[in-house]
Design a protein around this motif. Structure first.
Motif, PDB file in Angstrom:
ATOM      1  N   TYR A   1       0.837  -1.204   0.000  1.00  0.00           N
ATOM      2  CA  TYR A   1       0.000   0.000   0.000  1.00  0.00           C
ATOM      3  C   TYR A   1       0.873   1.256   0.000  1.00  0.00           C
ATOM      4  N   SER A   2       0.287   2.361  -0.391  1.00  0.00           N
ATOM      5  CA  SER A   2       1.069   3.593  -0.602  1.00  0.00           C
ATOM      6  C   SER A   2       1.371   4.337   0.687  1.00  0.00           C
ATOM      7  N   THR A   3       0.633   4.067   1.772  1.00  0.00           N
ATOM      8  CA  THR A   3       0.902   4.710   3.064  1.00  0.00           C
ATOM      9  C   THR A   3       0.922   3.654   4.161  1.00  0.00           C
ATOM     10  N   THR A   4       1.489   4.022   5.298  1.00  0.00           N
ATOM     11  CA  THR A   4       1.532   3.137   6.468  1.00  0.00           C
ATOM     12  C   THR A   4       1.020   3.905   7.685  1.00  0.00           C
ATOM     13  N   PRO A   5      -0.146   3.531   8.212  1.00  0.00           N
ATOM     14  CA  PRO A   5      -1.095   2.527   7.727  1.00  0.00           C
ATOM     15  C   PRO A   5      -1.724   2.957   6.397  1.00  0.00           C
ATOM     16  N   PRO A   6      -2.308   2.024   5.664  1.00  0.00           N
ATOM     17  CA  PRO A   6      -2.895   2.355   4.370  1.00  0.00           C
ATOM     18  C   PRO A   6      -4.221   3.098   4.497  1.00  0.00           C
ATOM     19  N   THR A   7      -4.588   3.790   3.431  1.00  0.00           N
ATOM     20  CA  THR A   7      -5.846   4.542   3.419  1.00  0.00           C
ATOM     21  C   THR A   7      -6.745   4.188   2.232  1.00  0.00           C
ATOM     22  N   SER A   8      -6.290   3.300   1.349  1.00  0.00           N
ATOM     23  CA  SER A   8      -7.116   2.898   0.207  1.00  0.00           C
ATOM     24  C   SER A   8      -6.427   1.742  -0.502  1.00  0.00           C
ATOM     25  N   GLY A   9      -7.125   1.158  -1.469  1.00  0.00           N
ATOM     26  CA  GLY A   9      -6.527   0.110  -2.279  1.00  0.00           C
ATOM     27  C   GLY A   9      -7.354  -1.160  -2.317  1.00  0.00           C
ATOM     28  N   ARG A  10      -6.823  -2.162  -2.996  1.00  0.00           N
ATOM     29  CA  ARG A  10      -7.469  -3.465  -3.069  1.00  0.00           C
ATOM     30  C   ARG A  10      -7.490  -4.095  -1.675  1.00  0.00           C
ATOM     31  N   HIS A  11      -8.462  -4.977  -1.433  1.00  0.00           N
ATOM     32  CA  HIS A  11      -8.599  -5.487  -0.073  1.00  0.00           C
ATOM     33  C   HIS A  11      -9.414  -6.776  -0.048  1.00  0.00           C
ATOM     34  N   TRP A  12      -9.502  -7.372   1.151  1.00  0.00           N
ATOM     35  CA  TRP A  12     -10.231  -8.628   1.322  1.00  0.00           C
ATOM     36  C   TRP A  12     -11.742  -8.404   1.242  1.00  0.00           C
ATOM     37  N   ASN A  13     -12.438  -9.534   1.048  1.00  0.00           N
ATOM     38  CA  ASN A  13     -13.900  -9.481   0.939  1.00  0.00           C
ATOM     39  C   ASN A  13     -14.570  -9.061   2.244  1.00  0.00           C
ATOM     40  N   GLY A  14     -14.041  -9.509   3.357  1.00  0.00           N
ATOM     41  CA  GLY A  14     -14.691  -9.261   4.644  1.00  0.00           C
ATOM     42  C   GLY A  14     -14.154  -8.047   5.359  1.00  0.00           C
ATOM     43  N   TRP A  15     -14.998  -7.445   6.203  1.00  0.00           N
ATOM     44  CA  TRP A  15     -14.595  -6.296   7.017  1.00  0.00           C
ATOM     45  C   TRP A  15     -14.817  -6.633   8.485  1.00  0.00           C
ATOM     46  N   ALA A  16     -14.185  -5.875   9.374  1.00  0.00           N
ATOM     47  CA  ALA A  16     -14.235  -6.138  10.810  1.00  0.00           C
ATOM     48  C   ALA A  16     -15.405  -5.408  11.460  1.00  0.00           C
ATOM     49  N   ALA A  17     -15.938  -6.005  12.505  1.00  0.00           N
ATOM     50  CA  ALA A  17     -16.968  -5.341  13.303  1.00  0.00           C
ATOM     51  C   ALA A  17     -16.336  -4.223  14.120  1.00  0.00           C
ATOM     52  N   CYS A  18     -17.131  -3.226  14.473  1.00  0.00           N
ATOM     53  CA  CYS A  18     -16.662  -2.130  15.323  1.00  0.00           C
ATOM     54  C   CYS A  18     -16.079  -2.695  16.612  1.00  0.00           C
ATOM     55  N   GLY A  19     -15.156  -1.940  17.193  1.00  0.00           N
ATOM     56  CA  GLY A  19     -14.666  -2.338  18.505  1.00  0.00           C
ATOM     57  C   GLY A  19     -13.182  -2.116  18.675  1.00  0.00           C
TER      58      GLY A  19
ATOM     59  N   GLY B   1     -16.015   2.989  14.457  1.00  0.00           N
ATOM     60  CA  GLY B   1     -14.616   2.844  14.836  1.00  0.00           C
ATOM     61  C   GLY B   1     -14.109   1.429  14.977  1.00  0.00           C
ATOM     62  N   VAL B   2     -12.898   1.203  14.485  1.00  0.00           N
ATOM     63  CA  VAL B   2     -12.170  -0.053  14.689  1.00  0.00           C
ATOM     64  C   VAL B   2     -10.774   0.313  15.173  1.00  0.00           C
ATOM     65  N   ALA B   3     -10.400  -0.171  16.363  1.00  0.00           N
ATOM     66  CA  ALA B   3      -9.062   0.066  16.906  1.00  0.00           C
ATOM     67  C   ALA B   3      -8.298  -1.250  16.901  1.00  0.00           C
ATOM     68  N   ARG B   4      -7.077  -1.227  16.415  1.00  0.00           N
ATOM     69  CA  ARG B   4      -6.291  -2.467  16.284  1.00  0.00           C
ATOM     70  C   ARG B   4      -4.842  -2.225  16.648  1.00  0.00           C
ATOM     71  N   PHE B   5      -4.193  -3.255  17.156  1.00  0.00           N
ATOM     72  CA  PHE B   5      -2.746  -3.221  17.389  1.00  0.00           C
ATOM     73  C   PHE B   5      -2.048  -3.304  16.033  1.00  0.00           C
ATOM     74  N   TYR B   6      -0.957  -2.485  15.876  1.00  0.00           N
ATOM     75  CA  TYR B   6      -0.309  -2.394  14.569  1.00  0.00           C
ATOM     76  C   TYR B   6       1.171  -2.087  14.774  1.00  0.00           C
ATOM     77  N   ASP B   7       2.013  -3.089  14.555  1.00  0.00           N
ATOM     78  CA  ASP B   7       3.437  -2.911  14.838  1.00  0.00           C
ATOM     79  C   ASP B   7       4.225  -2.318  13.670  1.00  0.00           C
ATOM     80  N   GLN B   8       3.527  -1.832  12.645  1.00  0.00           N
ATOM     81  CA  GLN B   8       4.214  -1.201  11.522  1.00  0.00           C
ATOM     82  C   GLN B   8       4.414   0.298  11.719  1.00  0.00           C
ATOM     83  N   ILE B   9       3.953   0.838  12.840  1.00  0.00           N
ATOM     84  CA  ILE B   9       4.233   2.220  13.205  1.00  0.00           C
ATOM     85  C   ILE B   9       5.126   2.207  14.446  1.00  0.00           C
TER      86      ILE B   9
END
Length: 234
Positions: free
Chosen positions: A101-119, A170-178
């Protein structure tokens, strides 16, 4: 010998008693079959035309105030024209000729079929970039954090839960790329951070502006993440 008039009258009476019920009954069944098929056809055609006649719109529920990028609330970035879905057992690099993806974290692009529930998702519930981009396509906001101290994670979760719009958008997630100790906010085409520590004002301003407002898939108000689509965290 030709039948007598008496026999003809008796035969006519028997015929008049027998024939009409069969004819009426058959006609009655035929009419109901035709009506049933017509109703089914109308419902089927209506289901096909409904998305065209009545554009799909989930908006109006806790939506943000912006109608586009708000100067000073995050940074606007160029979005990808490719919003195609791909199977969850592939990564973006595998389907994009080795490119991420062009940014870290990403803001657009191709992606999986499913999405995450809020939380709020802890470090043991990692959500991949390929999944949360689908959330952003719906107008959701993703808060990515890299905290390792349990107390700091709990403080961030408390702040996240205190913002009224996070339960819908909102979706909050742990992300070790930052960098460790930082937080980043993303929605479709906008990023804020990584920022040091927990800055409630910036987080709240981002949600107040962009909740459900920048969805390319549902431009009339976004689609809240109260339920996930295909919830298979990577």
């Amino acid at each position: 010998m030709p039948p007598s008039r008496h026999r003809r009258r008796r035969a006519d009476r028997r015929s008049s008693r027998r024939t009409p019920p069969v004819a009426v009954s058959g006609g009655f069944r035929s009419r109901w079959l035709l009506i049933s098929f017509a109703v089914i056809a109308v419902l089927f055609i209506g289901a096909l035309l409904a998305p065209v006649i009545l554009p799909l719109n989930f908006g109006g529920i806790g939506q943000g105030s912006a109608d586009g990028y708000v100067d000073g609330v995050g940074t606007q970035v160029q979005t990808s024209e490719d919003r195609a879905h791909f199977a969850d057992n592939y990564t973006i690099e595998q389907v994009n000729n080795g490119e991420g993806y062009s940014t870290t974290p990403p803001t657009s692009g191709r992606h999986w079929n499913g999405w995450a529930a809020c939380g709020f998702y802890g470090p043991d519930q990692t959500l991949a970039d390929e999944r949360i981009i689908h959330n952003m396509e719906h107008g959701n906001i993703v808060l990515s954090y890299n905290f390792t101290e349990p107390d700091q994670i709990q403080d961030l979760e408390d702040v996240f839960d205190s913002i009224g719009k996070t339960n819908l958008w909102g979706v909050a997630r742990f992300y070790d790329q930052i960098p460790e100790g930082t937080v980043a906010l993303t929605t479709w085409g906008v990023i804020d951070g990584p920022m040091d520590g927990i800055q409630k004002g910036r987080i709240e301003a981002f949600f107040d502006a962009y909740s459900g407002t920048l969805s390319p898939e549902f431009p009339n108000g976004g689609a809240p993440c109260t339920q996930g689509g295909v919830m298979n965290p990577a």
